[in-house]
Design a protein around this motif. Structure first.
Motif: not given
Length: 200
Positions: A24-50
């Motif tokens: 869960r922590g790894a997913l949140l850390d990844a989501a934080r990075e992806i959302f900050i760099t790409s924005g919520f709208a352009d972020a994909g679930v696959t980006d986060v899990v990768q």
């Protein structure tokens, strides 16, 4: 069931829950990075899990989707901010302060420091690029913040609305400004002005 069996089951449960918390922590850390760099709208679930080195299934085990990840990041940030402000107010009280305005300002400074310490994350929530309905969550959180401030100022509802609204504007400017130095000076000036406001 023998005590050895129950001890083994407890050990397996602990290891499983630790793995779950780590995922869960790894997913949140990844989501934080992806959302900050790409924005919520352009972020994909696959980006986060990768980025997290996890599976799509594990994401959906912990979260209902991308919007749930975003809200969890926000709630975690708000929990840290609440802890920062409570601790600052408690320290001010322990030093002998009882005047509501200095107590409010101690909490306000701690909140602003938290916004600076996690500026990219704070900016993410203020940009307006969140999941549908997130603006309602933000409004509700502002009302909760005002209610917490109201506990410092008895029967001064108008004052609480003014200083909470002013501080919210300072947070926005400090977090979103391109000129951090100028925004920091403005924040100090704003806190000084707020400090001069006195209840009736």
């Amino acid at each position: 069931m023998s005590s050895d069996t129950s001890a083994t089951e407890r050990s397996v449960t602990v290891r499983t829950s630790e793995r779950g918390a780590a995922t869960r922590g790894a997913l949140l850390d990844a989501a934080r990075e992806i959302f900050i760099t790409s924005g919520f709208a352009d972020a994909g679930v696959t980006d986060v899990v990768q980025r997290a080195g996890a599976s799509v299934g594990s994401l959906y085990h912990h979260f209902s989707g991308k919007a749930d990840l975003y809200r969890a990041l926000f709630e975690d940030f708000q929990t840290r901010q609440t802890n920062r402000t409570k601790q600052a107010v408690q320290l001010a009280r322990l030093s002998g302060e009882s005047d509501p305005m200095p107590l409010f300002l101690a909490g306000a400074r701690a909140y602003l420091d938290g916004c600076l310490a996690e500026r990219d994350l704070a900016a993410l929530f203020l940009r307006g690029d969140g999941p549908p309905g997130f603006e309602v969550i933000m409004r509700d959180r502002l009302r909760q913040w005002a209610r917490r401030n109201a506990t410092l100022f008895e029967n001064e509802d108008a004052l609480v609305v003014v200083i909470t609204g002013a501080l919210a504007a300072v947070v926005q400017e400090l977090t979103l400004s391109d000129d951090l130095e100028a925004a920091s000076r403005m924040a100090e000036d704003a806190l000084l002005i707020i400090s001069r406001i006195r209840p009736h």
